[in-house]
Design an enzyme around this catalytic site. Structure first.
Site, mmCIF file in Angstrom:
data_model
loop_
_atom_site.group_PDB
_atom_site.id
_atom_site.type_symbol
_atom_site.label_atom_id
_atom_site.label_comp_id
_atom_site.label_asym_id
_atom_site.label_seq_id
_atom_site.Cartn_x
_atom_site.Cartn_y
_atom_site.Cartn_z
ATOM 1 N N HIS A 27 86.578 -5.289 116.703
ATOM 2 C CA HIS A 27 86.471 -5.729 118.210
ATOM 3 C C HIS A 27 87.294 -6.933 118.692
ATOM 4 O O HIS A 27 87.467 -7.281 119.868
ATOM 5 C CB HIS A 27 84.997 -6.161 118.482
ATOM 6 C CG HIS A 27 83.877 -5.049 118.248
ATOM 7 N ND1 HIS A 27 82.485 -4.941 118.806
ATOM 8 C CD2 HIS A 27 84.277 -3.860 117.883
ATOM 9 C CE1 HIS A 27 82.078 -3.904 118.855
ATOM 10 N NE2 HIS A 27 82.948 -3.180 118.023
ATOM 11 N N ASP A 28 88.282 -7.559 117.659
ATOM 12 C CA ASP A 28 89.327 -8.541 118.057
ATOM 13 C C ASP A 28 90.577 -7.612 118.387
ATOM 14 O O ASP A 28 91.320 -7.809 118.952
ATOM 15 C CB ASP A 28 89.356 -9.398 116.830
ATOM 16 C CG ASP A 28 90.663 -10.185 116.909
ATOM 17 O OD1 ASP A 28 91.567 -9.954 117.598
ATOM 18 O OD2 ASP A 28 90.553 -11.230 116.407
ATOM 19 N N SER A 35 90.145 -12.318 120.047
ATOM 20 C CA SER A 35 89.701 -11.819 121.337
ATOM 21 C C SER A 35 88.196 -11.376 121.331
ATOM 22 O O SER A 35 87.931 -11.199 122.576
ATOM 23 C CB SER A 35 90.663 -10.426 121.733
ATOM 24 O OG SER A 35 90.894 -9.855 120.898
ATOM 25 N N THR A 81 93.611 -6.821 122.695
ATOM 26 C CA THR A 81 94.916 -7.239 122.209
ATOM 27 C C THR A 81 94.964 -7.126 120.616
ATOM 28 O O THR A 81 93.952 -7.819 119.775
ATOM 29 C CB THR A 81 95.082 -8.820 122.636
ATOM 30 O OG1 THR A 81 93.973 -9.653 121.884
ATOM 31 C CG2 THR A 81 94.847 -8.929 124.073
ATOM 32 N N HIS A 116 90.525 2.270 121.800
ATOM 33 C CA HIS A 116 91.469 3.220 122.650
ATOM 34 C C HIS A 116 90.796 3.425 124.107
ATOM 35 O O HIS A 116 90.003 3.532 124.417
ATOM 36 C CB HIS A 116 91.205 4.588 121.935
ATOM 37 C CG HIS A 116 92.313 4.657 120.645
ATOM 38 N ND1 HIS A 116 91.838 4.075 119.585
ATOM 39 C CD2 HIS A 116 93.256 5.271 120.497
ATOM 40 C CE1 HIS A 116 92.878 4.356 118.622
ATOM 41 N NE2 HIS A 116 93.782 5.294 119.198
ATOM 42 N N ARG A 123 88.164 12.682 116.913
ATOM 43 C CA ARG A 123 89.060 11.580 117.340
ATOM 44 C C ARG A 123 90.203 11.717 116.601
ATOM 45 O O ARG A 123 91.497 11.420 117.086
ATOM 46 C CB ARG A 123 88.518 10.353 117.424
ATOM 47 C CG ARG A 123 87.348 9.912 118.437
ATOM 48 C CD ARG A 123 88.013 9.772 119.497
ATOM 49 N NE ARG A 123 87.051 9.198 120.673
ATOM 50 C CZ ARG A 123 86.923 9.707 121.792
ATOM 51 N NH1 ARG A 123 87.524 10.430 122.326
ATOM 52 N NH2 ARG A 123 85.896 8.968 122.653
ATOM 53 N N TRP A 131 96.787 -8.704 118.435
ATOM 54 C CA TRP A 131 96.833 -9.930 117.714
ATOM 55 C C TRP A 131 95.834 -10.325 117.108
ATOM 56 O O TRP A 131 94.674 -10.175 117.441
ATOM 57 C CB TRP A 131 97.499 -11.069 118.890
ATOM 58 C CG TRP A 131 98.726 -10.757 119.281
ATOM 59 C CD1 TRP A 131 98.843 -10.628 120.578
ATOM 60 C CD2 TRP A 131 100.237 -10.573 118.755
ATOM 61 N NE1 TRP A 131 100.366 -10.301 120.984
ATOM 62 C CE2 TRP A 131 100.868 -10.376 119.754
ATOM 63 C CE3 TRP A 131 100.521 -10.783 117.242
ATOM 64 C CZ2 TRP A 131 102.473 -10.083 119.612
ATOM 65 C CZ3 TRP A 131 101.841 -10.515 117.250
ATOM 66 C CH2 TRP A 131 102.694 -10.217 118.086
ATOM 67 N N ARG A 159 94.166 12.554 118.278
ATOM 68 C CA ARG A 159 95.106 11.475 118.145
ATOM 69 C C ARG A 159 96.288 11.746 117.300
ATOM 70 O O ARG A 159 96.989 10.909 117.025
ATOM 71 C CB ARG A 159 94.466 10.076 117.732
ATOM 72 C CG ARG A 159 93.201 9.812 118.983
ATOM 73 C CD ARG A 159 92.517 8.341 118.470
ATOM 74 N NE ARG A 159 91.495 8.154 119.499
ATOM 75 C CZ ARG A 159 90.459 7.160 119.290
ATOM 76 N NH1 ARG A 159 90.415 6.664 118.457
ATOM 77 N NH2 ARG A 159 89.554 7.050 120.188
HETATM 78 C C1 HEM Z 1 75.857 -0.735 114.691
HETATM 79 C C2 HEM Z 1 77.048 -0.853 114.514
HETATM 80 C C3 HEM Z 1 78.153 -0.010 115.299
HETATM 81 C C4 HEM Z 1 78.060 0.772 116.341
HETATM 82 C C5 HEM Z 1 77.061 0.866 117.195
HETATM 83 C C6 HEM Z 1 79.339 1.531 116.525
HETATM 84 C C7 HEM Z 1 79.568 2.362 117.634
HETATM 85 C C8 HEM Z 1 80.822 2.889 117.643
HETATM 86 C C9 HEM Z 1 81.254 3.588 118.688
HETATM 87 C C10 HEM Z 1 80.323 4.308 120.016
HETATM 88 C C11 HEM Z 1 82.517 3.960 118.690
HETATM 89 C C12 HEM Z 1 83.396 4.613 119.662
HETATM 90 C C13 HEM Z 1 83.414 6.166 119.366
HETATM 91 C C14 HEM Z 1 84.622 6.830 120.136
HETATM 92 O O1 HEM Z 1 84.267 6.929 121.261
HETATM 93 O O2 HEM Z 1 85.560 7.305 119.690
HETATM 94 C C15 HEM Z 1 83.189 3.254 117.546
HETATM 95 C C16 HEM Z 1 84.433 3.331 117.098
HETATM 96 C C17 HEM Z 1 84.786 2.580 116.065
HETATM 97 N N1 HEM Z 1 84.029 1.792 115.075
HETATM 98 FE FE1 HEM Z 1 82.021 1.394 115.283
HETATM 99 N N2 HEM Z 1 80.164 0.843 115.364
HETATM 100 C C18 HEM Z 1 79.355 0.221 114.791
HETATM 101 C C19 HEM Z 1 79.838 -0.387 113.389
HETATM 102 C C20 HEM Z 1 81.122 -0.254 112.990
HETATM 103 C C21 HEM Z 1 81.402 -0.847 111.691
HETATM 104 C C22 HEM Z 1 80.882 -1.653 110.580
HETATM 105 C C23 HEM Z 1 82.907 -0.502 111.589
HETATM 106 C C24 HEM Z 1 83.461 -1.005 110.401
HETATM 107 C C25 HEM Z 1 84.975 -1.202 110.183
HETATM 108 C C26 HEM Z 1 83.230 0.326 112.675
HETATM 109 C C27 HEM Z 1 84.649 0.702 113.074
HETATM 110 C C28 HEM Z 1 84.905 1.306 114.241
HETATM 111 C C29 HEM Z 1 86.247 1.772 114.387
HETATM 112 C C30 HEM Z 1 87.408 1.806 113.594
HETATM 113 C C31 HEM Z 1 86.384 2.701 115.542
HETATM 114 C C32 HEM Z 1 87.290 3.356 116.338
HETATM 115 C C33 HEM Z 1 88.031 2.385 117.386
HETATM 116 C C34 HEM Z 1 89.148 2.951 118.133
HETATM 117 O O3 HEM Z 1 88.738 4.182 118.488
HETATM 118 O O4 HEM Z 1 89.646 2.553 118.596
HETATM 119 N N3 HEM Z 1 82.197 0.228 113.569
HETATM 120 N N4 HEM Z 1 81.969 2.317 116.979
#
Ligand code: HEM
Ligand code: NAG
Ligand code: NAG
Ligand code: NAG
Length: 596
Positions: free
Chosen positions: A120-121, A179, A173, A125, A442, A175, A446
């Site tokens: 989240h920092d 953020s 961002t 997309h 995704r 970096w 992509r």
């Molecule tokens: C309760 C916890 C979490 C929830 C509710 C959650 C939910 C989501 C949602 C809704 C998306 C967007 C999906 C899309 O539209 O493509 C997402 C993307 C993502 N999440 Fe999570 N997530 C959680 C925890 C985590 C954890 C622990 C990681 C560990 C690294 C993570 C890594 C990512 C990554 C890399 C993406 C892709 C971001 C992007 O498309 O730029 N998430 N997550």
């Protein structure tokens, strides 16, 4: 050479250094036109701006909000194969959790929350404004909580460049600038600040404040959960404490000046904890311990650097404090491939094991169980309410004592197959989504290469048969069935989960090679970790703060000494808290040989 991890530590380090060098040559690909902005004077911007502009002196827009995601591998167009094999079938047959697999004592729920806090920092997309739909095919529909779901496609933007013609934009961002607590633009930044003594808003109960709609007030709150909010709140406290400390030494600094210095310091503390604490627990081997400390301190170590400063090369003294930032000829960004290997949702369990922190500590400081809270009640707006009832201490200590899930096949949480998702501002969308299905889609959308292609492109030996991935006959049978026995079709995410792990590694080797490249890059390409990591930019007090903070444990102890004292027996705050502290090993670390 795929046994590098069995070499004595100093030989393993040489292997990794060569490997990183090769990836820097072959796996940094610019997307978009190269910035031809006028060179600005970095001294005019001795601070991290709200939207990430003005960090790279040769391109003011590099690393700004809404800049392009770069790539580590050439894109592979999959327009004709977006639905092949059907992503719902992949989710049902290869991802969906059968029985929860955890990481033992190695990695806890704070570690899982931490990496989401970092995501989240760094990355998110930008989406299209029109929706599309995925429908579960009849053969698996009965195993799908959502028979169909609607979502927004990733926005495909023309790059204006002849080579890679389109790309996607990063709405965070890239970096390492904190953020997730400071926001990605001026508007959000104004929302989180108090405008008094440089400080950020935080509620009296030590948790985030909320607006009238129940949305938490922090830099980035989209698709979050109680675990991440807890870390955001902790680092807001850290930021505010830095403001006080700097003000104590420099009483004439105004709100804006204090804010800027404290943001630099807090972001550096976060980057340092990630490098020499979180990643050390993720990749728990002697070789990685040395490699990661070397990224920050250099091979000569902390004592040497504290005494003599940055001397010689980045190998000897680390990336931090280098005379100049280094981007290897490619403007800094995070990448599509990086996003893909960070898809780590199997780290999440089904329930949070809520502990009673008012009771007396049990064996190895473990608190008694109180109740199992379903994860689905801890996410989004509902999660914020649940967290208010649990409180900071209950949430942090419970996460400390609970193992995270393992990044393995058949371990993707079922509850993530039907969740409420949010808009970038944290408000809820009406359409629920099926996360594992969406993630498969995704990566294809992509243009991230599938698993075997990805390996070749990352200079790794490709698999030639399913048995190269795993010995599990049932897994192989299912892979054959889903991918019509064609290993080239294997999706990256599935491959990363199935791949046999190196002993001590919580992630696959394939993901790891992206990590060694990109983890170094986040430090070395950033002027505030290199040429401007100095007293002038950070203040003396600020630099001392970074220099003397070594771990998340240190930060927790600073704000909640009673928590570490009473509930934490482990050395690192990222391993399960009732585990035994690290023992002293008399063999010099560079000479150790991994024991298998
Ligand atoms: C309760 C916890 C979490 C929830 C509710 C959650 C939910 C989501 C949602 C809704 C998306 C967007 C999906 C899309 O539209 O493509 C997402 C993307 C993502 N999440 Fe999570 N997530 C959680 C925890 C985590 C954890 C622990 C990681 C560990 C690294 C993570 C890594 C990512 C990554 C890399 C993406 C892709 C971001 C992007 O498309 O730029 N998430 N997550
Ligand atoms: C969404 O809108 C874009 C731009 O208007 C268009 O190119 C694309 O085909 C649309 N996609 C869908 C799924 O309707
Ligand atoms: C902090 O450490 C750096 C080396 O990493 C050193 O150059 C600097 O003098 C130290 N500053 C303070 C105030 O501790
Ligand atoms: C913590 O770990 C040490 C070392 O293994 C052990 O002796 C001790 O009993 C543990 N528990 C507490 C409460 O310190």
């Amino acid at each position: 050479m795929n046994l590098w991890h069995r070499l004595p530590v100093f030989l393993g380090l040489i292997y990794l250094a060569i490997r990183r060098h090769l990836h820097q040559q072959y796996n940094l690909i610019n997307v978009g036109t190269t910035p031809k902005g006028v060179r600005f004077n970095p001294a005019d911007h001795p601070y991290r701006t709200a939207n990430g502009e003005y960090n790279d002196p040769f391109g003011e827009g590099v690393g700004a909000q809404n800049s392009f995601f770069g790539r580590n591998n050439q894109p592979v167009d999959q327009t004709d194969e977006l639905m092949k094999p059907d992503p719902v079938v992949v989710a049902v047959k290869l991802l969906s959790r059968k029985k929860f697999i955890d990481t033992g004592k190695q990695f806890n729920m704070i570690a899982a929350s931490w990496i989401q806090f970092m995501i989240h920092d760094w990355i998110d997309h930008m989406e299209e404004t029109n929706q599309t739909e995925i429908v579960a095919p009849p053969e698996v529909a009965s195993q799908c909580p959502l028979k169909k779901f609607r979502f927004y496609k990733t926005k495909e933007v023309p790059t204006g460049f002849y080579d890679i013609k389109t790309g996607s934009l990063n709405i965070r961002t890239p970096w390492w600038d904190g953020s997730a607590i400071y926001g990605n633009d001026a508007e959000k930044n104004a929302e989180v600040r108090t405008f008094k003594d440089g400080k950020l808003k935080i509620a009296n109960n030590g948790l985030l404040q909320h607006d009238q709609d129940g949305i938490a007030i922090s830099g980035d709150v989209r698709n979050s959960w109680a675990g991440v909010s807890t870390l955001q709140a902790l680092f807001i406290k850290e930021h505010n404490a830095v403001c006080d400390a700097i003000k104590g030494e420099n009483p004439f600094l105004n709100d804006e000046e204090l804010y800027r210095h404290a943001r630099l310091v807090t972001a550096a503390v976060i980057a340092k904890i990630h490098t020499i604490d979180w990643t050390v627990e993720l990749l728990k081997t002697d070789t990685m311990y040395v490699a990661l400390h070397a990224n920050w301190y250099g091979l000569l170590g902390k004592k040497f650097k504290d005494a003599f400063g940055h001397v010689g090369s980045e190998i000897l003294s680390g990336y931090v404090g280098m005379k100049k930032p280094e981007n290897h000829g490619v403007p800094y960004s995070l990448t599509e491939d990086f996003t893909s290997v960070y898809r780590m949702h199997p780290l999440l369990p089904d329930t949070l094991h809520l502990r009673d922190t008012h009771a007396k500590p049990g064996k190895d400081k473990s608190p008694p169980m109180k109740q199992e809270v379903p994860m689905i009640d801890l996410i989004g707006l509902k999660g914020e309410k649940t967290l208010t009832n649990i409180g900071f201490t209950g949430q942090l200590v419970s996460m400390g004592h609970q193992a995270s899930g393992a990044l393995e096949i058949w371990n993707y949480p079922k509850w993530l197959r039907d969740i409420i998702v949010q808009n970038p501002d944290g408000s809820e969308r009406p359409d629920h989504v099926d996360m594992p299905t969406l993630e498969i889609y995704r990566d294809r959308e992509r243009k991230v290469p599938r698993y075997n292609h990805f390996r070749r492109s990352m200079l790794m030996i490709p698999i030639s048969k399913w048995e190269d991935l795993t010995n599990d006959a049932e897994v192989i049978k299912t892979l054959r069935e889903v991918y019509s026995d064609n290993i080239e079709k294997l999706d990256l995410l599935v491959g990363l989960m199935v791949e046999k792990k190196i002993k001590g590694f919580a992630i696959s080797e394939t993901a790891f090679f992206i990590f060694i490249l990109m983890a170094s890059r986040r430090l070395e390409a950033d002027r505030f970790f290199t040429s401007d990591f100095n007293e002038e930019t950070y203040t003396k007090k600020g630099l001392e703060w970074v220099n003397t903070t070594e771990s998340l444990r240190d930060v927790i102890t600073r704000h909640y000494p009673e928590i570490t004292e009473k509930w934490m027996n482990s050395t690192s705050a990222f391993s399960v808290w009732d585990s035994t502290p690290n023992a002293h090993n008399p063999i010099p670390i560079l000479l150790r040989v991994p024991q298998h």
